[in-house]
Design an enzyme around this catalytic site. Structure first.
Site, PDB file in Angstrom:
ATOM      1  N   HIS A 259      -3.911   2.176   7.620  1.00  0.00           N
ATOM      2  CA  HIS A 259      -2.581   2.532   7.712  1.00  0.00           C
ATOM      3  C   HIS A 259      -2.447   3.507   6.702  1.00  0.00           C
ATOM      4  O   HIS A 259      -1.858   4.733   7.047  1.00  0.00           O
ATOM      5  CB  HIS A 259      -1.675   1.438   7.469  1.00  0.00           C
ATOM      6  N   GLU A 260      -2.865   3.324   5.490  1.00  0.00           N
ATOM      7  CA  GLU A 260      -2.773   4.434   4.351  1.00  0.00           C
ATOM      8  C   GLU A 260      -3.782   5.584   4.647  1.00  0.00           C
ATOM      9  O   GLU A 260      -3.132   6.746   4.261  1.00  0.00           O
ATOM     10  CB  GLU A 260      -3.033   3.794   3.057  1.00  0.00           C
TER      11      GLU A 260
ATOM     12  N   HIS B  21      -1.967   7.958   6.587  1.00  0.00           N
ATOM     13  CA  HIS B  21      -0.849   8.889   6.115  1.00  0.00           C
ATOM     14  C   HIS B  21      -1.500  10.160   5.721  1.00  0.00           C
ATOM     15  O   HIS B  21      -0.678  11.139   5.422  1.00  0.00           O
ATOM     16  CB  HIS B  21      -0.267   7.936   4.830  1.00  0.00           C
TER      17      HIS B  21
ATOM     18  N   CYS C  97       6.291   0.124   7.270  1.00  0.00           N
ATOM     19  CA  CYS C  97       5.983   1.172   6.223  1.00  0.00           C
ATOM     20  C   CYS C  97       7.218   1.527   5.344  1.00  0.00           C
ATOM     21  O   CYS C  97       8.427   1.482   6.175  1.00  0.00           O
ATOM     22  CB  CYS C  97       5.484   2.568   7.162  1.00  0.00           C
ATOM     23  N   LEU C  98       7.255   1.737   4.083  1.00  0.00           N
ATOM     24  CA  LEU C  98       8.125   2.072   3.171  1.00  0.00           C
ATOM     25  C   LEU C  98       8.753   3.484   3.577  1.00  0.00           C
ATOM     26  O   LEU C  98       9.949   3.436   3.054  1.00  0.00           O
ATOM     27  CB  LEU C  98       7.527   2.108   1.698  1.00  0.00           C
TER      28      LEU C  98
ATOM     29  N   GLY D  55       0.844  -1.351  -0.188  1.00  0.00           N
ATOM     30  CA  GLY D  55       0.063  -0.157  -0.064  1.00  0.00           C
ATOM     31  C   GLY D  55       1.068   1.285   0.075  1.00  0.00           C
ATOM     32  O   GLY D  55       2.023   1.182   0.576  1.00  0.00           O
TER      33      GLY D  55
ATOM     34  N   GLN E 190       3.773   9.910   0.565  1.00  0.00           N
ATOM     35  CA  GLN E 190       5.060   9.340   0.575  1.00  0.00           C
ATOM     36  C   GLN E 190       5.786   9.341  -0.625  1.00  0.00           C
ATOM     37  O   GLN E 190       6.954   8.792  -0.653  1.00  0.00           O
ATOM     38  CB  GLN E 190       4.569   7.674   0.604  1.00  0.00           C
TER      39      GLN E 190
HETATM   40 NI    NI Z   1       3.042   3.775   5.560  1.00  0.00          NI
END
Ligand code: NI
Length: 168
Positions: free
Chosen positions: A131-132, A135, A89-90, A44, A49
């Protein structure tokens, strides 16, 4: 290709702006997000990001034939139950921790054609959505993780062996 921004980048803490009407520019952001998510093997990604402060989320569950979903202005309209599970998380590479989330959510959003969509999700999909969507409000999983559970999982190939201390 723009890199996924890492912890410390201001875009990760800024509330993102709604997409009023999806345009060719929106499509470009989505394409960039898809390429970035795939390059880093994520499931995701949220637009902040890639440094874009817009309310855009994409995800694709790690199951065969799982569709890639694109949500503009997603919002959770109902949440039920509870699940505890590990997240990463990336934007915080190699950091993991346990986060308590709702087990089931209903999300309303808009698709790339500007049509309203409604999606009911459970378990991992519900977790990814929470989670997304966090963000988009500048919230990271470390804000919600059980602090005791946070740990680094750096692949051995990337570990640096410390120099032996100099003997006096
Ligand atoms: Ni993340």
């Amino acid at each position: 290709m723009r890199e996924i921004v890492k912890y410390g980048h201001p875009a990760l803490r800024r509330p993102a702006k709604p997409v009023t009407v999806p345009t060719a520019e929106t499509r470009k952001v989505v394409d960039l997000m898809i390429a970035s998510m795939r390059a880093d093997h994520g499931i995701g990604l949220a637009a902040p990001q890639v440094g874009v402060s817009q309310r855009i989320v994409i995800y694709q569950l790690p199951e065969e034939d799982a569709p890639l979903r694109v949500l503009l202005n997603p919002r959770i309209v109902s949440a039920k139950g509870e699940q505890v599970g590990e997240e990463g998380c990336l934007s915080l590479p190699f950091l993991h921790g346990e986060v308590t989330r709702a087990r089931e959510v209903v999300v309303k959003a808009m698709d790339l054609s500007g049509r309203p969509i409604r999606r009911r999700a459970v378990d991992l999909e519900a977790r990814v959505l929470q989670h997304e969507i966090d963000h988009l409000d500048g919230i990271l999983f470390i804000d919600r993780a059980d602090p005791e559970s946070l740990h680094w999982a750096v692949p051995e190939a990337l570990m640096v062996t410390p120099e032996p201390a100099l003997a006096e």
